[in-house]
Scaffold this active site. Sequence first.
Site, PDB file in Angstrom:
ATOM      1  N   HIS A   8      45.801  35.650  34.491  1.00  0.00           N
ATOM      2  CA  HIS A   8      45.401  37.043  34.715  1.00  0.00           C
ATOM      3  C   HIS A   8      45.427  37.777  33.377  1.00  0.00           C
ATOM      4  CE1 HIS A   8      46.274  36.979  39.207  1.00  0.00           C
ATOM      5  NE2 HIS A   8      46.958  35.913  38.798  1.00  0.00           N
ATOM      6  N   HIS A  25      44.887  29.393  36.746  1.00  0.00           N
ATOM      7  CA  HIS A  25      44.177  30.569  36.227  1.00  0.00           C
ATOM      8  C   HIS A  25      45.178  31.486  35.566  1.00  0.00           C
ATOM      9  CE1 HIS A  25      45.575  31.521  40.295  1.00  0.00           C
ATOM     10  NE2 HIS A  25      45.707  32.765  39.866  1.00  0.00           N
ATOM     11  N   THR A  52      49.000  32.186  44.492  1.00  0.00           N
ATOM     12  CA  THR A  52      48.383  32.146  45.819  1.00  0.00           C
ATOM     13  C   THR A  52      47.125  31.290  45.853  1.00  0.00           C
ATOM     14  OG1 THR A  52      47.151  34.185  45.399  1.00  0.00           O
ATOM     15  CG2 THR A  52      49.296  34.410  46.467  1.00  0.00           C
TER      16      THR A  52
HETATM   17  P1  AMP Z   1      47.587  34.228  41.987  1.00  0.00           P
HETATM   18  O1  AMP Z   1      48.317  35.023  43.043  1.00  0.00           O
HETATM   19  O2  AMP Z   1      48.226  34.246  40.637  1.00  0.00           O
HETATM   20  O3  AMP Z   1      47.291  32.828  42.482  1.00  0.00           O
HETATM   21  O4  AMP Z   1      46.210  34.983  41.763  1.00  0.00           O
HETATM   22  C1  AMP Z   1      45.104  34.795  42.584  1.00  0.00           C
HETATM   23  C2  AMP Z   1      44.184  35.960  42.341  1.00  0.00           C
HETATM   24  O5  AMP Z   1      42.891  35.618  42.803  1.00  0.00           O
HETATM   25  C3  AMP Z   1      44.603  37.254  43.062  1.00  0.00           C
HETATM   26  O6  AMP Z   1      44.813  38.286  42.099  1.00  0.00           O
HETATM   27  C4  AMP Z   1      43.405  37.544  43.967  1.00  0.00           C
HETATM   28  O7  AMP Z   1      43.128  38.915  44.063  1.00  0.00           O
HETATM   29  C5  AMP Z   1      42.294  36.790  43.288  1.00  0.00           C
HETATM   30  N1  AMP Z   1      41.190  36.374  44.141  1.00  0.00           N
HETATM   31  C6  AMP Z   1      41.272  35.749  45.334  1.00  0.00           C
HETATM   32  N2  AMP Z   1      40.046  35.504  45.814  1.00  0.00           N
HETATM   33  C7  AMP Z   1      39.172  35.977  44.890  1.00  0.00           C
HETATM   34  C8  AMP Z   1      37.737  36.018  44.799  1.00  0.00           C
HETATM   35  N3  AMP Z   1      36.959  35.527  45.771  1.00  0.00           N
HETATM   36  N4  AMP Z   1      37.178  36.589  43.708  1.00  0.00           N
HETATM   37  C9  AMP Z   1      37.955  37.084  42.736  1.00  0.00           C
HETATM   38  N5  AMP Z   1      39.294  37.063  42.753  1.00  0.00           N
HETATM   39  C10 AMP Z   1      39.898  36.528  43.814  1.00  0.00           C
END
Ligand code: AMP
Length: 117
Positions: free
Chosen positions: A105, A103, A98
Amino acid sequence: MPDNNDCIFCKIIAGEIPSKIVFQDDLLIAIEDISPTAPVHILIIPREHIDSLNEVNHSHSEILSQIQIKAAVIAREMNIDQNGYRLVNNCGEWGGQTVMHLHYHLLGGRKMTWPAG
Ligand code: AMP
Ligand code: ZN
């Protein structure tokens, strides 16, 4: 070149958006996920804007190796190493990505299920 003008992680790295930083060096930043799905949910993010794993090449080998090494260090520091943890990259739409800035996790503190779905 990737467009990073509106990238939320670039803004976090620039200090324009607040975050809970758990580790940083010249290559990487690690922050607490704003919407955790596990007791420990850390995002390990390269400072360089790379859209996704689809964009990486051999010039990124130091970043990619440091992500795994620092994940292991953070896991030890957060005491999730003994029970185990998961390091995940979501790539592209079908992979569930998203935020279009590469990145990983780091998830731990509970037993993970598999398949991830
Ligand atoms: P992905 O879906 O693998 O792209 O992971 C994106 C992640 O970023 C999700 O787990 C969100 O909860 C996290 N996320 C989005 N905005 C922020 C933010 N401002 N600070 C910390 N985490 C965030
Ligand atoms: Zn970015």
